[in-house]
Design a protein around this motif. Sequence first.
Motif, PDB file in Angstrom:
ATOM      1  N   UNK A 102     132.762 -35.042  87.901  1.00  0.00           N
ATOM      2  CA  UNK A 102     132.694 -36.507  87.953  1.00  0.00           C
ATOM      3  C   UNK A 102     131.286 -36.990  87.656  1.00  0.00           C
ATOM      4  N   UNK A 103     130.291 -36.354  88.301  1.00  0.00           N
ATOM      5  CA  UNK A 103     128.898 -36.757  88.102  1.00  0.00           C
ATOM      6  C   UNK A 103     128.468 -36.531  86.656  1.00  0.00           C
ATOM      7  N   UNK A 104     128.795 -35.377  86.117  1.00  0.00           N
ATOM      8  CA  UNK A 104     128.381 -35.049  84.745  1.00  0.00           C
ATOM      9  C   UNK A 104     129.078 -35.915  83.708  1.00  0.00           C
ATOM     10  N   UNK A 105     130.207 -36.517  84.075  1.00  0.00           N
ATOM     11  CA  UNK A 105     130.921 -37.370  83.120  1.00  0.00           C
ATOM     12  C   UNK A 105     130.318 -38.769  83.022  1.00  0.00           C
ATOM     13  N   UNK A 106     129.405 -39.100  83.922  1.00  0.00           N
ATOM     14  CA  UNK A 106     128.748 -40.408  83.909  1.00  0.00           C
ATOM     15  C   UNK A 106     127.555 -40.316  82.968  1.00  0.00           C
ATOM     16  N   UNK A 107     127.524 -41.171  81.976  1.00  0.00           N
ATOM     17  CA  UNK A 107     126.530 -41.039  80.902  1.00  0.00           C
ATOM     18  C   UNK A 107     125.081 -41.183  81.352  1.00  0.00           C
ATOM     19  N   UNK A 108     124.813 -41.849  82.456  1.00  0.00           N
ATOM     20  CA  UNK A 108     123.417 -41.997  82.888  1.00  0.00           C
ATOM     21  C   UNK A 108     122.920 -40.791  83.694  1.00  0.00           C
TER      22      UNK A 108
END
Length: 133
Positions: A108-114
Amino acid sequence: MPQNIESVCIIDDDLIYINLISKIIELKKLSESVLVFNNGKEALDFFLQSLQQEENEEIPQIIFLDLNMPVMDGWEFLNAFSKIKDQIRKKIDLYVVSSSIDSRDIERAKSIDIVSDYLTKPITLDDFERILI
């Protein structure tokens, strides 16, 4: 300090972790200053206030963000921060730092572009040097 990191931001409610990380950064001279916020709301308020200033000088180049905090957790901060990130003229690398090894949290975290990367606590000296040097 090869990269000349002016400022690092730690958003975490664990005082022992904060003191340890701050001390490592200071002793290794990895950054000129360390900003500390105990929850996402404090940090978000700081960023919103910084956007009101002509220059974003106070804004850190690197953020270490914990996921589990009171008031506003890391997920809520990421959601709110992603909405204002484009208004910040300075490049910011944001690292989620958590004790969670749950693959769903990591994905989930890695899928967030920032989010630049997901690091599992405890962070090693090698991790810091890779990020800050």
